[in-house]
Design a protein around this motif. Structure first.
Motif, PDB file in Angstrom:
ATOM      1  N   ALA A  23      -5.443   5.710  47.901  1.00 51.56           N
ATOM      2  CA  ALA A  23      -5.849   6.181  49.217  1.00 51.56           C
ATOM      3  C   ALA A  23      -6.035   7.698  49.236  1.00 51.56           C
ATOM      4  CB  ALA A  23      -4.813   5.766  50.264  1.00 51.56           C
ATOM      5  N   LEU A  24      -5.124   8.421  48.573  1.00 47.66           N
ATOM      6  CA  LEU A  24      -5.212   9.875  48.551  1.00 47.66           C
ATOM      7  C   LEU A  24      -6.456  10.362  47.817  1.00 47.66           C
ATOM      8  CD1 LEU A  24      -1.472  10.699  47.816  1.00 47.66           C
ATOM      9  CD2 LEU A  24      -2.707  11.313  49.901  1.00 47.66           C
ATOM     10  N   TYR A  25      -6.805   9.707  46.716  1.00 50.57           N
ATOM     11  CA  TYR A  25      -7.931  10.146  45.901  1.00 50.57           C
ATOM     12  C   TYR A  25      -9.266   9.672  46.472  1.00 50.57           C
ATOM     13  CZ  TYR A  25      -4.486  11.095  42.164  1.00 50.57           C
ATOM     14  OH  TYR A  25      -3.438  11.553  41.424  1.00 50.57           O
ATOM     15  N   CYS A  26      -9.287   8.419  46.959  1.00 53.31           N
ATOM     16  CA  CYS A  26     -10.580   7.773  47.218  1.00 53.31           C
ATOM     17  C   CYS A  26     -10.931   7.650  48.691  1.00 53.31           C
ATOM     18  CB  CYS A  26     -10.593   6.377  46.596  1.00 53.31           C
ATOM     19  SG  CYS A  26     -10.313   6.394  44.807  1.00 53.31           S
ATOM     20  N   ASP A  27      -9.938   7.572  49.580  1.00 50.97           N
ATOM     21  CA  ASP A  27     -10.248   7.454  51.005  1.00 50.97           C
ATOM     22  C   ASP A  27     -10.834   8.751  51.526  1.00 50.97           C
ATOM     23  OD1 ASP A  27      -9.227   4.939  50.967  1.00 50.97           O
ATOM     24  OD2 ASP A  27      -7.683   5.280  52.498  1.00 50.97           O
ATOM     25  N   GLY A  28     -11.525   8.615  52.606  1.00 48.25           N
ATOM     26  CA  GLY A  28     -11.930   9.798  53.341  1.00 48.25           C
ATOM     27  C   GLY A  28     -10.821  10.170  54.296  1.00 48.25           C
ATOM     28  N   ASP A  29     -11.215  10.609  55.479  1.00 51.03           N
ATOM     29  CA  ASP A  29     -10.218  10.997  56.475  1.00 51.03           C
ATOM     30  C   ASP A  29      -9.740   9.754  57.212  1.00 51.03           C
ATOM     31  OD1 ASP A  29      -8.581  12.572  57.983  1.00 51.03           O
ATOM     32  OD2 ASP A  29     -10.154  13.222  59.371  1.00 51.03           O
ATOM     33  N   THR A  30      -8.979   8.910  56.489  1.00 50.93           N
ATOM     34  CA  THR A  30      -8.516   7.639  57.042  1.00 50.93           C
ATOM     35  C   THR A  30      -7.074   7.760  57.513  1.00 50.93           C
ATOM     36  OG1 THR A  30      -7.679   6.854  54.924  1.00 50.93           O
ATOM     37  CG2 THR A  30     -10.009   6.407  55.431  1.00 50.93           C
ATOM     38  N   PRO A  31      -6.638   6.824  58.397  1.00 54.84           N
ATOM     39  CA  PRO A  31      -5.229   6.843  58.832  1.00 54.84           C
ATOM     40  C   PRO A  31      -4.262   6.746  57.655  1.00 54.84           C
ATOM     41  CG  PRO A  31      -6.520   5.453  60.287  1.00 54.84           C
ATOM     42  CD  PRO A  31      -7.440   5.836  59.152  1.00 54.84           C
ATOM     43  N   ASN A  32      -4.607   5.919  56.652  1.00 55.18           N
ATOM     44  CA  ASN A  32      -3.718   5.795  55.494  1.00 55.18           C
ATOM     45  C   ASN A  32      -3.558   7.128  54.761  1.00 55.18           C
ATOM     46  OD1 ASN A  32      -3.145   3.150  55.910  1.00 55.18           O
ATOM     47  ND2 ASN A  32      -4.129   2.378  54.050  1.00 55.18           N
ATOM     48  N   ALA A  33      -4.702   7.795  54.556  1.00 50.93           N
ATOM     49  CA  ALA A  33      -4.662   9.065  53.824  1.00 50.93           C
ATOM     50  C   ALA A  33      -3.916  10.119  54.624  1.00 50.93           C
ATOM     51  CB  ALA A  33      -6.078   9.532  53.510  1.00 50.93           C
ATOM     52  N   ARG A  34      -4.142  10.158  55.937  1.00 51.84           N
ATOM     53  CA  ARG A  34      -3.445  11.135  56.778  1.00 51.84           C
ATOM     54  C   ARG A  34      -1.942  10.861  56.779  1.00 51.84           C
ATOM     55  NH1 ARG A  34      -6.194  13.258  62.171  1.00 51.84           N
ATOM     56  NH2 ARG A  34      -8.190  13.998  61.340  1.00 51.84           N
ATOM     57  N   ALA A  35      -1.566   9.624  56.922  1.00 49.69           N
ATOM     58  CA  ALA A  35      -0.149   9.276  56.936  1.00 49.69           C
ATOM     59  C   ALA A  35       0.496   9.633  55.602  1.00 49.69           C
ATOM     60  CB  ALA A  35       0.010   7.797  57.241  1.00 49.69           C
ATOM     61  N   ALA A  36      -0.207   9.358  54.519  1.00 47.35           N
ATOM     62  CA  ALA A  36       0.338   9.668  53.196  1.00 47.35           C
ATOM     63  C   ALA A  36       0.557  11.163  53.036  1.00 47.35           C
ATOM     64  CB  ALA A  36      -0.583   9.143  52.113  1.00 47.35           C
ATOM     65  N   ARG A  37      -0.415  11.973  53.482  1.00 49.48           N
ATOM     66  CA  ARG A  37      -0.238  13.423  53.353  1.00 49.48           C
ATOM     67  C   ARG A  37       0.868  13.924  54.281  1.00 49.48           C
ATOM     68  NH1 ARG A  37      -5.880  13.139  52.355  1.00 49.48           N
ATOM     69  NH2 ARG A  37      -6.326  13.937  50.264  1.00 49.48           N
ATOM     70  N   THR A  38       1.002  13.343  55.431  1.00 53.71           N
ATOM     71  CA  THR A  38       2.108  13.716  56.323  1.00 53.71           C
ATOM     72  C   THR A  38       3.446  13.447  55.654  1.00 53.71           C
ATOM     73  OG1 THR A  38       0.763  13.209  58.272  1.00 53.71           O
ATOM     74  CG2 THR A  38       3.149  13.321  58.582  1.00 53.71           C
ATOM     75  N   VAL A  39       3.571  12.272  55.039  1.00 54.30           N
ATOM     76  CA  VAL A  39       4.811  11.932  54.345  1.00 54.30           C
ATOM     77  C   VAL A  39       5.042  12.878  53.170  1.00 54.30           C
ATOM     78  CG1 VAL A  39       5.886  10.193  52.862  1.00 54.30           C
ATOM     79  CG2 VAL A  39       4.949   9.539  55.071  1.00 54.30           C
ATOM     80  N   LEU A  40       3.965  13.222  52.451  1.00 60.47           N
ATOM     81  CA  LEU A  40       4.121  14.158  51.333  1.00 60.47           C
ATOM     82  C   LEU A  40       4.626  15.511  51.828  1.00 60.47           C
ATOM     83  CD1 LEU A  40       0.954  13.430  49.162  1.00 60.47           C
ATOM     84  CD2 LEU A  40       3.326  12.884  48.616  1.00 60.47           C
ATOM     85  N   ASP A  41       4.158  15.950  52.991  1.00 55.57           N
ATOM     86  CA  ASP A  41       4.630  17.212  53.555  1.00 55.57           C
ATOM     87  C   ASP A  41       6.103  17.107  53.930  1.00 55.57           C
ATOM     88  OD1 ASP A  41       4.042  19.939  54.762  1.00 55.57           O
ATOM     89  OD2 ASP A  41       4.815  18.859  56.504  1.00 55.57           O
ATOM     90  N   ILE A  42       6.474  15.992  54.523  1.00 59.63           N
ATOM     91  CA  ILE A  42       7.885  15.766  54.862  1.00 59.63           C
ATOM     92  C   ILE A  42       8.741  15.737  53.598  1.00 59.63           C
ATOM     93  CG2 ILE A  42       9.499  14.065  55.798  1.00 59.63           C
ATOM     94  CD1 ILE A  42       7.260  13.288  57.804  1.00 59.63           C
ATOM     95  N   LEU A  43       8.251  15.030  52.592  1.00 54.28           N
ATOM     96  CA  LEU A  43       8.961  14.972  51.309  1.00 54.28           C
ATOM     97  C   LEU A  43       9.111  16.363  50.708  1.00 54.28           C
ATOM     98  CD1 LEU A  43       7.262  11.848  49.708  1.00 54.28           C
ATOM     99  CD2 LEU A  43       9.715  12.083  50.135  1.00 54.28           C
ATOM    100  N   PHE A  44       8.046  17.146  50.771  1.00 52.94           N
ATOM    101  CA  PHE A  44       8.060  18.484  50.183  1.00 52.94           C
ATOM    102  C   PHE A  44       9.187  19.316  50.766  1.00 52.94           C
ATOM    103  CE2 PHE A  44       6.988  22.960  50.396  1.00 52.94           C
ATOM    104  CZ  PHE A  44       6.641  23.245  49.090  1.00 52.94           C
ATOM    105  N   HIS A  45       9.311  19.349  52.090  1.00 57.40           N
ATOM    106  CA  HIS A  45      10.306  20.211  52.725  1.00 57.40           C
ATOM    107  C   HIS A  45      11.724  19.739  52.442  1.00 57.40           C
ATOM    108  CE1 HIS A  45       6.789  21.715  54.939  1.00 57.40           C
ATOM    109  NE2 HIS A  45       7.525  22.811  55.104  1.00 57.40           N
ATOM    110  N   ARG A  46      11.903  18.430  52.307  1.00 57.00           N
ATOM    111  CA  ARG A  46      13.247  17.947  52.028  1.00 57.00           C
ATOM    112  C   ARG A  46      13.614  18.101  50.558  1.00 57.00           C
ATOM    113  NH1 ARG A  46      11.547  16.577  56.485  1.00 57.00           N
ATOM    114  NH2 ARG A  46      12.939  16.118  58.236  1.00 57.00           N
TER     115      ARG A  46
END
Length: 991
Positions: A801-824
Motif C-alpha cells: 500500500a505504501l509503495y503502490c497506492d496513491g493517496d488512499t485511506p490505507n496509505a494515509r493510515a499506514a503513514r499516520t501509524v508510522l509517524d506514531i511509531l516513530f515518536h514512540r
C-alpha cells in the motif's frame, strides 16, 4: 518481442519507495563525537533543568576513584545510571545526575608512594602538606581524564560541576559529619584486632579486602600438660576415687595438640581453648617410623573425631597408636598448659607463664585438633572471649609492629617479618617453625591452600593486629532526637533496609541485611596522610574510657569547620592549628590532636550530606531516589552510606538500591591483564561506537554477572543493524508525510488499529520497565516488536500500500501509524541508543536547537487498547503462518519464486476463525495475489502445521498477468489506460 509490439513502460519511478539520506552504515565511532559537541553547545542538560513543574528524581552517583583509565565495569555502571536518569527524564521527571569522584584514600596515596619509591624517596621525609598537595594534583588530573572518558560513552550529567570529596566544602562537611559521631557518643577509641595491611601500614575496612587463594604454612604444636594444680578431691565412692586417680596418672606428661595456619601468631599465644560439646580422648604412641616428631610413650589429648587425621599427619600408622581413655571436660578443666617455648634458653622468661585453658563456644571438631590456640591480639573470636571475661590485660600482646615485623626485643624472632616489602612470604613463619622444631614443640607441619584476605589495593595478604583505633559503635544508644527508626545505628539500619528501601534485585536486601546484622563496630581511623583527619582532640594523661577523654565542644567544632571551608583539610596539619582552634576555650597544652585520617568509606558514605543536602541540584530532604552500584558495594558504598546516615540522619539516605553484577569474559572468567582477556571500553568505542557498548549493557541481565567478548559484541552489532534497518524504513516512508494526511485512530483499518493496540501494550511495558530499572526487559520488548511485529509482519504487509497506492485511506493510515511509531520508538530507545536516536530524530526534525533528548515520551491513549481486536488478529497471524510456511515449501521446490505468484486455498475448520479471515484482506496479509477461504473438508494433500489445528493450505498458482508496477498476478492486468498494470495501479498512475 515483435518490432511493432508497444514496449511496456518502466513504472519504477512512479512507486512511492522510501526516500532518505539516513545511511544503513552507522559509522558511529567517527560520528558520535560530533553529537557530543552538539549537546554541549546547545546545553541539553541545563535546558532540561529549566523545564518547570516536574517532580525531581535524583540518582546519586557512587564515586569511582580518580586513579586510572576506565575499565569495562565503569562503562557498565555509568551506562546503567545514564539509562535510569534519561528514561525518568523522558517520562516527565526532573532527573538530575551529579557525577562525583572519590579523591582521598590509599588508592591515590599509593600511586604517589610508588612514584617516590622509583626515585628512592622516603614518603615520611616529605612534609605532610606537600605530600597531600601531590595527592590532590594527581586526583585532579585523573578526574579530568575520566570525565572525558565517561562523556564519550554518552553519559549525561552536570559535568561542569561534579562533586569531589577533596573539595574544601566536601572536606568541611565530612569533618562535620564525623563531629556528629563525636558529639552523639558513637565515637570511641578502643584496642582490638583489626584487619591490618603490613605493606600499607594501615588498618583496613571489610570493604577494602578481597579474598584470594594463598598457600600457608600449617603446623600441629604440642602444649605440655601441667598437673601441679590438680585439685585434691573427695570422692563419694571407691570406684570414683579409683578412676580419678587413674585419670591423674594417665595425664602425667600428656600434651595438648593445637593446629594453626598462622605460625607467626605462636609467640603471641596466651591460651588454648576446647569445645563444650566435643568428645576428647587420650592417645598414646606405641611405635614410630623414621623422621617422626613423636616418640613411643608420647600421650596426646585430641578430639576423637580428629585424632586419626592428626596422628596420620604425624606420620604414624594406624597400628602405631592406641586410644587410652576418655578425657572428660571436668578433667580438662583441672589442667594447666605450658607454652612450647617456655624455659627455652634465651627466651628470658617471655613464655614461662602458664597458658589459660578453658572451654569456648567457637571450637569445633570439623578440622584441626579440637583445641584452638588463642592469640587474642590477632583474632576477633579470641579477643571477644577474653574481653567478655574481663581478662584482656592478661592476654593482649604487642609483638607485631605496623610494618608486620616482630618487635625488636622479642626473643628469637625480633626483627623478623610476616611479609616482605612486596607482600610475599617473610621470614617470621619459618623462624617460628624452626624454633618449635628445635625445642621439640612440633608434632607435624605442612602447607594448605585456602582463601585468604588480601588488600584490594596492594594485593598483599593482610593480618589481624591489635592496635589502638577509633571506632563508631553500631549498638550504643544515640540520644540525638532521631529515634524514629531505632536508638542505635544497627537498629536504624536494619529497619531502614526492611521498611524504607526497595531493592533491585531483592537479593541485595538479604545480603546487606545479613552484613549489618553481624557486623562489628566500624573502624574509622587509618594511619595514612591523604584524607580528612579525625577532627578531634584527646585529653592528655586520661584513659580512653574516661568521660572527659574526648573534647566535645560545639565552639571548637565550628572553628574547625570554618577553617576547612576556607583552607581545606590541609589546614589541620599547619603548625599551631591546635592552638588556634582551642585558644580561649580550653588549654591547648592539655590536649593532643588526632592525626589519623578517616576511612575513605566514611568520605563516600557522607556524600549524601554535601551533594544531596547542600547542592541546589540536590534533594529537598537529602535523600536520593536511587543508589546504583555493583554487588561488591553491599560491603562498600551501600553499607557505609547506610551506617553513616543512620548515625547522622537517623535513616537510610536512599529509597531504591539497584545492584549490578560483575563483568566477565565470554567464557565466564574474571577479566585479568595477565590472562589477556580484558575488554577495554575505549577499544570497543573505537571499533563499534559507544551505542553498541550501551546496547550490550541493555541486552544483559545486569542484576547477575554478565559476559562480554568479541563474538558477543558482534551479536550486539547485528541486533543494532536490524533495528537501524527498521528505523530507516520508517524514515524513508515518512519523508513526504504531512499533518493533513493524518488519520484518526477510529477511522483506521483494523491492521493499523491492531498496531496501535500493540503500542498501548508496549507503552505500559516500557514505562514500567524503566521505572523498575529493567532495561533488558525494555529492550527485548521493543526489539521483538520492531523486528517481529513491525518488520516481519506489519511493514511486510503494508509495503504494497505504501509503495503502490496513491493517496488512499490505507496509505494515509499506514503513514499516520508510522509517524506514531516513530515518536514512540525514538523516545523509548533514546535512553539506550543516545547517539543513534539523536541521528534519527534530526533526520526528521533538523534545527540548531532540536534534540531527541529534549523530548518526552508521548502519552499513549489507553483507548487504543482493544483486546477483542488483538484476539482476532492473533488468529489471523496464526493462519498466516500456515500459509507462508506452505508457500515456503513451494519456493524451496522452485515451483514459485515469490509469494505473489500464488493464490492458495485455505481450509478453515472453525467458522469463527473463517469469519475473521474473511473480514480482512487475507491475500494482502499473506502477500499473495489472491486467496480462497473455505470451510470445506481439507484434502489429504493439503499442507498442515502440527501446532496449528484446523487450518490447512492447498497451493494454487495465481491466474492472470503480472502487473508491471505492483507485481501482483491478477486477471484485470492490461485492461486499463496504462499499459501492463492492474486497476489499482492504473488509478494511482492517473492521480
Amino acid at each position: 518481442m515483435c518490432a511493432d509490439t508497444p514496449e511496456t513502460p518502466d513504472y519504477k519511478d512512479t512507486l512511492n519507495l522510501p526516500k532518505t539520506d539516513f545511511p544503513m552504515r552507522a559509522g558511529l565511532p567517527k560520528r558520535e563525537p560530533a553529537w557530543l559537541e552538539r549537546w554541549e553547545k546547545i546545553g541539553v542538560y541545563d535546558r532540561l533543568r529549566e523545564k518547570e513543574g516536574r517532580t525531581p528524581f535524583t540518582l546519586h552517583d557512587g564515586p569511582p576513584y580518580a586513579n586510572g583509565h576506565l575499565h569495562i565495569g565503569h562503562a557498565l555502571n555509568k551506562t546503567i545510571k545514564d539509562m535510569i536518569v534519561r528514561s525518568h527524564q523522558m517520562m516527565g521527571f526532573d532527573a538530575r545526575y551529579v557525577p562525583g569522584w572519590d579523591c582521598h584514600g590509599l588508592p591515590i596515596e599509593w600511586k604517589i608512594e610508588e612514584k617516590y619509591r622509583k626515585k628512592g624517596k622516603n614518603k615520611d621525609a616529605v612534609d605532610v602538606v606537600e605530600f597531600r598537595r601531590e595527592c590532590r594534583d594527581f586526583a585532579a588530573e585523573w578526574v579530568d581524564i575520566q570525565r572525558d572518558e565517561f562523556k564519550r560513552l554518552g553519559i549525561t550529567g552536570n559535568w561542569e560541576n561534579p562533586y569531589l570529596t577533596m573539595d574544601y566544602h566536601a572536606e568541611a562537611v565530612i569533618a562535620g559529619e564525623f563531629q556528629k559521631f563525636l558529639m552523639n557518643g558513637t565515637l570511641y577509641q578502643g584496642s582490638k584486632p583489626v584487619m591490618w595491611s603490613p605493606v600499607e601500614k594501615t588498618a583496613l575496612a571489610e570493604a577494602e579486602v578481597e579474598y584470594h587463594d594463598k598457600e600457608s604454612f600449617t603446623i600441629w604444636v604440642k602444649f605440655k600438660v601441667n598437673l601441679d594444680n590438680w585439685p585434691e578431691t573427695t570422692y563419694e565412692t571407691e570406684e570414683d576415687e579409683f578412676f580419678g586417680e587413674q585419670m591423674y596418672l594417665h595425664l602425667q606428661d600428656a600434651q595438648v595438640v593445637i593446629w594453626t595456619t598462622t605460625p607467626w601468631t605462636m609467640p603471641s599465644n596466651k591460651a588454648v581453648v576446647y569445645g563444650k560439646d566435643i568428645s576428647y580422648g587420650l592417645y598414646e604412641v606405641t611405635g614410630v617410623p623414621e623422621e617422626c616428631w613423636a616418640a613411643v610413650g608420647d600421650k596426646f589429648l585430641l578430639a576423637d573425631n580428629l585424632a586419626a587425621d592428626v596422628l596420620g599427619r604425624a606420620r604414624l600408622n594406624d597400628d602405631q597408636w592406641t586410644r587410652v581413655c576418655d578425657v572428660s571436660h571436668e578433667s580438662l578443666a583441672k589442667l594447666q598448659l605450658t607454652h612450647p617455648l617456655a624455659g627455652a634458653e634465651g627466651s628470658n622468661g617471655e613464655w614461662d607463664d602458664f597458658r589459660d585453658f578453658r572451654a569456648a563456644e567457637f571450637v569445633t571438631d570439623t578440622e584441626g585438633t579440637g583445641f584452638v590456640h588463642c592469640a587474642p591480639s590477632h583474632g576477633m573470636e579470641e579477643f571477644e572471649l577474653y574481653r567478655d571475661l574481663g581478662m584482656l590485660e592478661q592476654v593482649i600482646t604487642y609483638n607485631v609492629m605496623d610494618d608486620g615485623g616482630f618487635r625488636a626485643d622479642l626473643p628469637f624472632f625480633g626483627g623478623k617479618y610476616i611479609l616482605n616489602r612486596k607482600g610475599g612470604e617473610g621470614d617470621a613463619n619459618k623462624a617460628v617453625i624452626d624454633k618449635l622444631v628445635e625445642v621439640g614443640g612440633l608434632l607435624a607441619r605442612g602447607k594448605i591452600k585456602h582463601s585468604y584476605p588480601h588488600s584490594w589495593r596492594s594485593k598483599a595478604p593482610i593480618i589481624y593486629r591489635n592496635t589502638p583505633q577509633w571506632f563508631a559503635s553500631v549498638d550504643r544508644k544515640l540520644d540525638d532526637g532521631m529515634g524514629e527508626m531505632g536508638d542505635s545505628i544497627r537498629e536504624r539500619a536494619l529497619r531502614s533496609i526492611d521498611e524504607l528501601v526497595k531493592w533491585t534485585p531483592q537479593t541485595g536486601r538479604n545480603r546487606l541485611h545479613s552484613m549489618i546484622e553481624a557486623r562489628p563496630d566500624w573502624v574509622l581511623s587509618r594511619q595514612r596522610a591523604w584524607g580528612v583527619p579525625l577532627t578531634c582532640f584527646t585529653k592528655k594523661d586520661t584513659l580512653p574510657t574516661a568521660d572527659d577523654f574526648l573534647l566535645r565542644n560545639d565552639q571548637v567544632n565550628a572553628r574547625v569547620i570554618a577553617a576547612f571551608e576556607e583552607h581545606g583539610a590541609d589546614v589541620w596539619y599547619k603548625d599551631g592549628f591546635k592552638a588556634e582552634v582551642l585558644d580561649g576555650i580550653v588549654d591547648p597544652e592539655a590536649y593532643d590532636q588526632v592525626f589519623d585520617v578517616l576511612d575513605v568509606w566514611f568520605d563516600s558514605g557522607s556524600t549524601h550530606a554535601f551533594v544531596l543536602r547542600d547542592r541546589e541540584d540536590g534533594t529537598e530532604d537529602g535523600i536520593a531516589d536511587v543508589y546504583m552500584e555493583g554487588t561488591d558495594q553491599h560491603r562498600g558504598w551501600f553499607h557505609s552510606s547506610l551506617l553513616q546516615a543512620c548515625g547522622t540522619k537517623g535513616r537510610a539516605p536512599y529509597r531504591n538500591v539497584v545492584t549490578h553484577g560483575f563483568t566477565l569474559d565470554a567464557k565466564g572468567m574474571k577479566m585479568s591483564k595477565s590472562l589477556g582477556n580484558t575488554i577495554v571500553p575505549e577499544k570497543v568505542v573505537q571499533q563499534y561506537g559507544a551505542d553498541i557498548l550501551r546496547l550490550w549493557v541493555a541486552q544483559t541481565d545486569y542484576t547477575a554477572d554478565q559476559r562480554i567478548g568479541p563474538e558477543i559484541l558482534k551479536g550486539t552489532a547485528d541486533s543494532y543493524r536490524r533495528l537501524r534497518n527498521t528505523m530507516r524504513f520508517m524514515l524513508g516512508s515518512l519523508g513526504d508525510f504531512s499533518e493533513d494526511q493524518r488519520v484518526a485512530a477510529a477511522d483506521m483499518p483494523e491492521l493499523e488499529q491492531w498496531v496501535l493496540h500493540r503500542l498501548a501494550e508496549l507503552d505500559h511495558v516500557v514505562r514500567e520497565g524503566y521505572k523498575s530499572f529493567d532495561f533488558n526487559g525494555v529492550w527485548q520488548a521493543i526489539f521483538n516488536f520492531a523486528t517481529v511485529d513491525l518488520s516481519s509482519f506489519y511493514f511486510d504487509i503494508r509495503k504494497d500500500a505504501l509503495y503502490c497506492d496513491g493517496d488512499t485511506p490505507n496509505a494515509r493510515a499506514a503513514r499516520t501509524v508510522l509517524d506514531i511509531l516513530f515518536h514512540r520508538l525514538t523516545t523509548w530507545l533514546a535512553p539506550v541508543l543516545v547517539f543513534t536516536m539523536e541521528e534519527i530524530w534530526l533526520e526528521r526534525y533538523p534545527g540548531d536547537d532540536s534534540s531527541i533528548h529534549l523530548t518526552d515520551m508521548p502519552e499513549t491513549p489507553r483507548d487504543w487498547l482493544n483486546e477483542p481486536l488483538a484476539a482476532k488478529w492473533a488468529q489471523v497471524r496464526q493462519a498466516r503462518r500456515v500459509v507462508t510456511s506452505a508457500l515456503e515449501v513451494q519456493r524451496t521446490d522452485k515451483v514459485i519464486g515469490a509469494s505473489l505468484e500464488a493464490a492458495p486455498v485455505v481450509h478453515v475448520r472453525d467458522e469463527a476463525v473463517l469469519a475473521a479471515l474473511q473480514s480482512v484482506n487475507f491475500a494482502d496479509v499473506c502477500i499473495t495475489s489472491d486467496v480462497s477461504l473455505t470451510n470445506d473438508p481439507s484434502p489429504a494433500e493439503a499442507f498442515r502445521m502440527p501446532e496449528v489445528d484446523g487450518i490447512s493450505v492447498v497451493f494454487e498458482k495465481a491466474e492472470g498477468a503480472k502487473c508491471q508496477r505492483c507485481w501482483k498476478i491478477l486477471p484485470d492486468v492490461g485492461q486499463f489506460a496504462h499499459a501492463g498494470v492492474c486497476g489499482r495501479c492504473s488509478a494511482a498512475l492517473s492521480e
